[in-house]
Structure formats: structure tokens, C-alpha cells
Write an enzyme that holds these catalytic residues in place. Structure first.
Site, PDB file in Angstrom:
ATOM      1  N   SER A 120       0.829  -1.205   0.000  1.00  0.00           N
ATOM      2  CA  SER A 120       0.000   0.000   0.000  1.00  0.00           C
ATOM      3  C   SER A 120       0.867   1.260   0.000  1.00  0.00           C
ATOM      4  CB  SER A 120      -0.954  -0.049   1.197  1.00  0.00           C
ATOM      5  OG  SER A 120      -1.953   0.927   1.097  1.00  0.00           O
TER       6      SER A 120
ATOM      7  N   ASP B 265     -10.074  -3.886  -4.865  1.00  0.00           N
ATOM      8  CA  ASP B 265      -9.244  -2.842  -4.252  1.00  0.00           C
ATOM      9  C   ASP B 265      -9.428  -1.564  -5.056  1.00  0.00           C
ATOM     10  OD1 ASP B 265      -7.227  -1.203  -3.262  1.00  0.00           O
ATOM     11  OD2 ASP B 265      -5.625  -2.659  -3.516  1.00  0.00           O
TER      12      ASP B 265
ATOM     13  N   HIS C 225      -7.919  -5.241  -0.516  1.00  0.00           N
ATOM     14  CA  HIS C 225      -6.670  -4.484  -0.399  1.00  0.00           C
ATOM     15  C   HIS C 225      -5.687  -5.010   0.648  1.00  0.00           C
ATOM     16  CE1 HIS C 225      -4.027  -0.959  -0.549  1.00  0.00           C
ATOM     17  NE2 HIS C 225      -4.049  -0.984   0.768  1.00  0.00           N
TER      18      HIS C 225
END
Length: 306
Positions: free
Chosen positions: A154, A249, A279
Site C-alpha cells: 500500500s 481494491d 486491499h
């Protein structure tokens, strides 16, 4: 495919993250939420805390080595996720141990400064400084500087992509591999998946925008390649990349787009999208079996570095 049942279970168990809390309280709530979803934590031969010197102050970090050995091994420098606001060395202790064991390598987990206390480009400065320090102190760490990888999930994937670009541009050191796990690659605009996967899949588009607002308040700064590696005009000569994404996501479209740009620039790139996944699945291995498969992909990529 539809949402994977294990992903649905993780969403139900995690619940909603209260974003109306002060940053310090939010980090505690986030950590408590995610700690309940972690997989088994393996033992490693070496694990210790250190402070990396930099022009911006000491950077906390944690070093892992899977086995006691005499020859230098590869090093993965890992930047944790959490929207540039959340995450910690403690929360990612399990993930880093598992990667060290599976790849038979060393891992350096970097605790970069977080927003909103430190905004862009503070996290970038810390991650670049930590990576350069590791390269320059290869003998001390007993690692092979020719097999140095950067990676993260991320926000950490964003930082790893940026550091790989900075290393190439500065020519101060070499990065042999980048492992980008559902990275934020373009903070300057929304992609179709921002709407398609806007809510219901743990990371919401609203939360994504909130993270950006805290990390990079000025929309003009989001066009800087140090914030949005997608916007770097030249991706040629970057190290080989493994990009892992998740179908459900908000970031999946920009993950695919960055992989495509790397391939077009001649960068060896492996892109793997996990169908039915959400995600944060990489760190939810206590519930989601695909997390271990993603770890295996990362470990295999590290082992292939020569």
C-alpha cells in the site's frame, strides 16, 4: 470472480476503522484490529532493533535474518502500509519474519515518519535515507549489496517504487528488485476502480482520499513523482518488479497501469492480481490463505536475484 469467502470473513471480523479519532488513538485502534488477523509468527535466527542515522533524525528500524550464516545474503528493505498515517514495526513483525524465513534472506523493516505529524515528503526522505544507509553498511549487516530489494504494501509499496526511482536517478546505490504489494502509484487522480470498489472491501475510496489529504494536503504536490511514481516521465532502467494487486481494491487499476508502464519501458515485470481479494489481504494471513501465496511470490522473486 465474486468476493472470496475468506476475504468476506476478514471484513466481518475487522469491522470499520473509526477515522474520527486523533491520529495517536487511531493507530492504536488500527493495530488492535489487524493483530487479530495475523498468521503464525515464525522464529528467526537474528532480530534486533536499531536506529538508522539520517539528516532528519534517527529512523527506527528492525533487522531480521532467517538463519545464522557466514556468507552475505540478500536484503529486503520493507516499508509498511497504513496510508502514510498508520502501521508500525510491531504490527509488521510477523510479515517481515515470514518473508525472511521464506526467502532465506535478511529484512530491514523501516519505521518512517507518519502523517499528519510529518507530511510529504518526510516518509520519502526517511525511506531513501534508510535504503542508502543499508547499502553503504552492507558489511556491518552481513548482506550482499548486489542483492538489495525494496518492498512494501500500500503506502509502503508507493515508497518502495519511489525509492527505486530515486536510486536509479541519483546513481548513489543500486536496487536489484522492487516488490510492490497493491501500491499507491498515482495520487493525482482517481481511476475507475475508485468507484467500482469504493466501499465494502475494507479499504474504502473515502478513506483513501482521507489518507492523501493528511499526507499530501496540496493537490499540486500529488503530481510530483516522489508522491506519484506513475508520473515519472522515464521508467527505463528501473529494477525488475513484482507487483501484487487485489481484484476488489480501489487501487487495482493503477496497479495494473503501473505494471503496464514498466513493461512498456522494458523493465522485467511480473504482475499478479489475486481474484476475489481485498486491499489488505497480504497482512491478513490468519484468515486469508492467499496471503501465504503472495508471500511465496515475494520470496521466489528475492531468491531469483543474482
Amino acid at each position: 470472480m465474486p468476493l472470496h469467502p475468506q476475504a468476506a470473513q476478514a471484513i466481518q471480523r475487522a469491522g470499520d476503522l473509526p477515522t474520527n479519532l486523533p491520529a495517536t488513538e487511531l493507530r492504536i485502534a488500527y493495530e488492535r484490529q489487524r493483530l487479530t488477523l495475523l498468521p503464525q509468527k515464525p522464529a528467526v535466527a537474528v532480530s534486533y532493533q536499531l536506529a538508522i542515522p539520517s539528516d532528519y533524525g534517527p529512523i527506527p528500524a528492525r533487522f531480521y535474518r532467517a538463519n545464522k550464516q557466514t556468507k552475505p545474503c540478500p536484503l529486503l528493505i520493507f516499508f509498511h502500509g497504513g496510508g502514510f498515517m498508520l502501521g508500525s514495526l510491531a504490527l509488521y513483525d510477523t510479515a517481515c519474519r515470514r518473508l525472511a524465513v521464506k526467502a532465506d534472506c535478511a529484512v530491514l523493516s523501516v519505521d518512517y515518519r507518519l502523517a499528519p505529524e510529518t507530511q510529504f515528503p518526510g516518509a520519502v526522505q526517511d525511506c531513501y535515507a534508510a535504503t542508502r544507509w543499508a547499502y553503504e553498511n552492507a558489511e556491518r549487516l552481513e548482506i550482499d549489496r548486489k542483492r538489495l530489494a525494496v518492498g512494501g504494501d500500500s503506502a509502503g509499496g508507493n515508497l518502495a517504487a519511489v525509492v527505486a526511482q530515486m536510486a536509479r536517478d541519483s546513481r548513489a546505490f543500486d536496487v536489484a528488485l522492487q516488490i510492490l504489494i497493491y501500491p499507491m502509484t498515482d495520487q493525482s487522480r482517481d481511476y475507475p476502480s475508485y468507484e467500482r470498489n469504493a466501499r465494502g472491501y475494507m479499504l474504502t475510496t473515502a478513506a483513501l482520499h482521507w489518507f492523501m489529504d493528511n499526507y499530501i494536503p496540496d493537490p499540486q504536490d500529488r503530481k510530483d513523482p516522489l508522491a506519484s511514481p506513475m508520473l515519472h516521465p522515464d521508467l527505463k532502467g528501473l529494477p525488475p518488479a513484482l507487483i501484487i494487486s487485489a481484484e476488489f481494491d480501489p487501487l487495482v487499476d493503477e496497479n495494473q497501469a503501473y505494471a503496464d508502464r514498466l513493461k512498456e519501458a522494458g523493465v522485467p515485470t511480473q504482475y499478479v492480481c489475486f481474484a476475489g481479494m481485498i486491499h489488505p489481504f497480504f497482512t491478513l494471513g490468519g484468515v486469508i490463505e492467499d496471503a501465504a501465496k503472495a508471500e511465496d511470490l515475494a520470496a521466489a522473486a528475492i531468491k531469483e536475484v543474482r
